[in-house]
Scaffold this motif. Sequence first.
Motif, PDB file in Angstrom:
ATOM      1  N   PRO A   1     -55.075 -27.589  52.442  1.00  0.00           N
ATOM      2  CA  PRO A   1     -54.856 -28.783  51.613  1.00  0.00           C
ATOM      3  C   PRO A   1     -55.515 -30.019  52.214  1.00  0.00           C
ATOM      4  CG  PRO A   1     -52.870 -28.234  52.829  1.00  0.00           C
ATOM      5  CD  PRO A   1     -53.832 -27.116  53.074  1.00  0.00           C
ATOM      6  N   PHE A   2     -56.450 -30.629  51.466  1.00  0.00           N
ATOM      7  CA  PHE A   2     -57.074 -31.881  51.874  1.00  0.00           C
ATOM      8  C   PHE A   2     -56.718 -32.947  50.840  1.00  0.00           C
ATOM      9  CE2 PHE A   2     -59.416 -29.990  55.243  1.00  0.00           C
ATOM     10  CZ  PHE A   2     -59.948 -31.027  55.994  1.00  0.00           C
ATOM     11  N   PHE A   3     -55.578 -33.577  51.084  1.00  0.00           N
ATOM     12  CA  PHE A   3     -55.070 -34.609  50.201  1.00  0.00           C
ATOM     13  C   PHE A   3     -54.829 -34.027  48.800  1.00  0.00           C
ATOM     14  CE2 PHE A   3     -57.677 -36.476  53.549  1.00  0.00           C
ATOM     15  CZ  PHE A   3     -56.708 -37.199  54.203  1.00  0.00           C
ATOM     16  N   ASP A   4     -55.679 -34.303  47.839  1.00  0.00           N
ATOM     17  CA  ASP A   4     -55.397 -33.824  46.486  1.00  0.00           C
ATOM     18  C   ASP A   4     -56.248 -32.629  46.087  1.00  0.00           C
ATOM     19  OD1 ASP A   4     -57.703 -35.255  46.543  1.00  0.00           O
ATOM     20  OD2 ASP A   4     -57.414 -36.243  44.602  1.00  0.00           O
ATOM     21  N   VAL A   5     -56.951 -31.999  47.064  1.00  0.00           N
ATOM     22  CA  VAL A   5     -57.760 -30.818  46.759  1.00  0.00           C
ATOM     23  C   VAL A   5     -57.465 -29.725  47.771  1.00  0.00           C
ATOM     24  CG1 VAL A   5     -59.633 -32.146  45.690  1.00  0.00           C
ATOM     25  CG2 VAL A   5     -59.712 -31.632  48.147  1.00  0.00           C
ATOM     26  N   GLN A   6     -57.832 -28.510  47.415  1.00  0.00           N
ATOM     27  CA  GLN A   6     -57.721 -27.369  48.312  1.00  0.00           C
ATOM     28  C   GLN A   6     -59.141 -26.936  48.706  1.00  0.00           C
ATOM     29  OE1 GLN A   6     -54.883 -25.773  49.397  1.00  0.00           O
ATOM     30  NE2 GLN A   6     -53.464 -27.113  48.296  1.00  0.00           N
TER      31      GLN A   6
END
Length: 352
Positions: free
Chosen positions: A8-13
Amino acid sequence: QNEINEVPFFDVQLPYELALKIFQYLGKAELGRCAQVSRTWKILAEDEVLWYRLCQEEGYLLDMSISDHSCWKLALKNCRAREHMLKTNWKNRVGAVSQLHYEPGRVLCDVHCCDGVVMAGYSSGEVKLWDTRTWDYRAPVLAAVPGAGGAGALPHVSFVRINSSLAVAAHEDGTVSVWSLLLGQEPIHHFQHNQHLQALALAPGGAAVATASGFQVRLESPDDRGFWQTPGTFEIQKLVNFLNLVPDVTGSPVAVAAAEDIVYLLKAEAPGRILHSVYGQPVTCLDVAAHEAAFGIKTFGWLLNEPNQILLYNLETNQCVTKLGNSMGDFSCVNLHSSPPNMLVAGNKDRR
């Protein structure tokens, strides 16, 4: 291996491999902060690829592959701690001492070492070797040749010298023994002087030996077939204080000897030459390189405008190249052969 396919990178995978490429731009401190974000980021921040790269960038364990350590983060931590300890100990002059051997009732007469192999001679006449690179400190005794007195107790050892292939020992009765480090504990050559030696020299990377006994300097070296011979014997005016063999000499050996206030250049199969001589200015230390000789002289203050100095001579032209130093104390040691190019290291009794 971490069983994580997406990170998970903030609002994206992001795929694990892509997230790992992003983390490769971070340093140690940033990786530590990222490891506190979540369990997934902790696994990513402690990936072995990242810490192996950091270890390589800082110059540690360059000859190892990533599979040689199970935890590269710990390996980097240990390397940095070891480097910090060495710097701290060097600054504070703190060292570690390991005792190789102790001979009850015997005196250690001389010791010399080369490439981690230590050679020692005792008042009992014994000569021993230790290879500190193997951490096996059982010392073999090198068999000595009986001197002029024949059987019985050996006279005590005066000097020992060792290089990468040979070991040499001189006893008080003038007996000199030479051993090969490859052929075992029996000497491959020996010779006898009529009295004890004042100096013994062994070529750093060759098979030449030089000895000074009384007013005589003798050169010994093997010929092309391996048979030892005496290519040069020199009679000099005074007793020798310092004796060195010139390294990297092709053909017959060349020695430099300091006898009180005279410095000789002694080439085998040629008459000896006086390199330097100033009455009343004795030589206090000596060292030689392939083409130069450096030695300290003491003026006794007779010439107030000329303090104690180090003289550097060219052995090909036999001329003084330069005079170094400006001290009222005696120069006690000089290192020319292993100093950096165009540099010279010396020590003085004024503690500089």
